[in-house]
Write an enzyme that holds these catalytic residues in place. Sequence first.
Site, PDB file in Angstrom:
ATOM      1  N   GLU A 197      -6.387   3.937  -5.860  1.00 36.47           N
ATOM      2  CA  GLU A 197      -7.689   4.137  -5.220  1.00 36.47           C
ATOM      3  C   GLU A 197      -8.157   5.559  -5.549  1.00 36.47           C
ATOM      4  OE1 GLU A 197      -9.861   4.255  -0.877  1.00 36.47           O
ATOM      5  OE2 GLU A 197      -7.963   5.263  -1.239  1.00 36.47           O
ATOM      6  N   ASP A 250       0.859  -1.179   0.000  1.00 36.31           N
ATOM      7  CA  ASP A 250       0.000   0.000   0.000  1.00 36.31           C
ATOM      8  C   ASP A 250       0.898   1.231   0.000  1.00 36.31           C
ATOM      9  OD1 ASP A 250      -2.434   1.551   0.438  1.00 36.31           O
ATOM     10  OD2 ASP A 250      -3.236  -0.270   1.368  1.00 36.31           O
ATOM     11  N   ASP A 275      -3.109   4.717  -2.252  1.00 32.98           N
ATOM     12  CA  ASP A 275      -4.175   5.295  -1.435  1.00 32.98           C
ATOM     13  C   ASP A 275      -4.599   6.677  -1.945  1.00 32.98           C
ATOM     14  OD1 ASP A 275      -5.539   4.849   1.242  1.00 32.98           O
ATOM     15  OD2 ASP A 275      -4.670   6.820   1.602  1.00 32.98           O
ATOM     16  N   HIS A 284     -11.454  -3.140   3.166  1.00 34.51           N
ATOM     17  CA  HIS A 284     -11.368  -2.771   4.579  1.00 34.51           C
ATOM     18  C   HIS A 284     -12.144  -1.490   4.913  1.00 34.51           C
ATOM     19  CE1 HIS A 284      -8.529  -0.325   2.501  1.00 34.51           C
ATOM     20  NE2 HIS A 284      -8.316   0.408   3.574  1.00 34.51           N
ATOM     21  N   ASP A 285     -12.641  -0.786   3.893  1.00 36.65           N
ATOM     22  CA  ASP A 285     -13.396   0.448   4.140  1.00 36.65           C
ATOM     23  C   ASP A 285     -14.893   0.260   3.910  1.00 36.65           C
ATOM     24  OD1 ASP A 285     -11.071   1.949   4.581  1.00 36.65           O
ATOM     25  OD2 ASP A 285     -10.858   2.429   2.451  1.00 36.65           O
TER      26      ASP A 285
HETATM   27  C1  NOJ Z   1      -8.335   5.150   1.953  1.00 36.75           C
HETATM   28  C2  NOJ Z   1      -8.021   3.980   2.828  1.00 36.75           C
HETATM   29  O1  NOJ Z   1      -8.455   2.810   2.198  1.00 36.75           O
HETATM   30  C3  NOJ Z   1      -8.683   4.240   4.156  1.00 36.75           C
HETATM   31  O2  NOJ Z   1      -8.667   3.105   4.976  1.00 36.75           O
HETATM   32  C4  NOJ Z   1      -7.996   5.416   4.791  1.00 36.75           C
HETATM   33  O3  NOJ Z   1      -8.673   5.768   5.967  1.00 36.75           O
HETATM   34  C5  NOJ Z   1      -7.973   6.621   3.853  1.00 36.75           C
HETATM   35  N1  NOJ Z   1      -7.677   6.296   2.494  1.00 36.75           N
HETATM   36  C6  NOJ Z   1      -6.952   7.614   4.312  1.00 36.75           C
HETATM   37  O4  NOJ Z   1      -5.660   7.114   4.106  1.00 36.75           O
END
Ligand code: NOJ
Length: 558
Positions: free
Chosen positions: A256, A98, A199, A329-330
């Site tokens: 992302e 990541d 990210d 994970h989000d």
């Molecule tokens: C996206 C990540 O997937 C998330 O878990 C994180 O809180 C935010 N970006 C900030 O880095």
Amino acid sequence: MGKHWWKESVVYQIYPRSFNDSNGDGIGDLRGIIEKLDYLKYLGVDVIWLCPVYRSPNDDNGYDISDYKAIMDEFGTMEDWEELLEQAHARDMKLIMDLVVNHTSDEHSWFIESRKSKTNPYRDYYIWRPGKDGREPNNWESAFSGSAWEYDPETDEYYLHLFSKKQPDLNWENEKVRNEIYEMMTWWLDKGIDGFRMDVINFISKVPGLPDGDIERGKKYVSGHKYFMNGPKVHDYLQEMNERVLSKYDVMTVGEMPGVTVDEAKLYTAPERNELNMVFTFEHMDLDAGPGGKWDLRPMKLTDLKRVINKWQTGLSGVGWNSLYLNNHDQPRMVSRFGNDKNYRVESAKMLATFLHFLQGTPFIYQGEEIGMTNVQFPTIDDYRDIETLNMYRERVIEGNEREEKIMQAIYEKGRDNARTPMQWDDSPNAGFTEGTPWICVNPNYKNINVKQAIEDSNSVFHYYRKIIKLRKRNPIIVYGDFQLLDEENENIFAYMRMYENEKLLILCNFTDQNRSYQLPNNIFHPVEPLIWNYPDLDDWEEMITLRPYEAIVLKGK
Ligand code: NOJ
């Protein structure tokens, strides 16, 4: 269309904190992952994406990095990480890391220096501004509630943080910052990693002047998205990164990108532009959110999902490449969100896997998805750990006097901790995740839903994933075939075709808990044999087919 290993691969995402704890401190770790590599190999995945394992004070579970070249103490040592890479490679699996470079932790040495004085050499590594009329420099809201600016008395200025105040945004305008990042990426690539998941990488370029967002009545802060999503220099930066770093290695990259459109995604992923291989879109993740955003719950319409999937499948076809995911994970667990985790958990988990893996793109499996892990409902807010959830609860319930039940319901459906409960390995205490006290409670359904059970049961979700992954290896049509949506007005069945050379696949997925009949498109598809199906037996599939609740079937034909 160019053939590449990363198009043919299946990626498995690990959230290390919740995967497997080898030393009993209640926190997953690198040695815990090493112990499970044979399991991942047995599942059949090709690539592992490791969520951040760098040194971090863990305000946002590792997405706040204080040292890019060190391993988080709770996760182990650099030697452990090196062994993980070596052991993954020894099993013919790749490892991607990541890359979190929109921001660092406020405990990163660059920021510690930066906040010392206005003339510090690191000052310009971050985005500092004086206040405006006794307030923050603009009205942008942080993704984790409140203002996106934090006042620092030391120098009487504010710094920008699109996420928590412990995640100050880096200033990408500063060439020194970019050079540091490219050097750091090179350092990891030279260790032998196979790529990066980046990210919020479409946030790195902010519109000069950092203008106020359009204020909604009654709101103090608003989204400044249009001033930093896909900002003016983002393509320059990614092309520079590609030229200076990525082009020198045979690696995969996935960015992302909240708020990315298909047209933007073409620019990011078209091979001749030399930026990234693929992006994570959020459009399909936003379909069950009302005008009030993520926590404003509303049911998703299948026709909306069709519209979005169709747009991305056809839009990137022959131009760039799609990534495929339904959870991470989000996000909440996909079986709870798009399937039915009560009466049809196994059926709907398999149906969703079929739906996703037969689309064109690289599929991503999030840990636990392969055994049909579900959302969780902890009784009180004290059981929750996620900063986004806790800040929202504080803002709305404690400070805003909103009804607690309503907010808890939103957390049950959308909270990020749904995906972060420990991996369920077996039916022993704490699901075999740890011998200590887990950092977040285990989902109480682990006695029935766990890896041990899934491996022993030949009809499990797990074995279905193995089958799907094997099919991908043997049938190039699954990777490279063209996509065609069928019956786009049908609210119950998601039907589509794939076409490659002389072959066709027809994919039928019932997204409801009722029997639904479907007329096979005999004018364009002539079935030869079924390829995979998620019920133990198969209905007749000559002309009309009746799909049982959450039934999925893939027919091979001409
Ligand atoms: C996206 C990540 O997937 C998330 O878990 C994180 O809180 C935010 N970006 C900030 O880095």
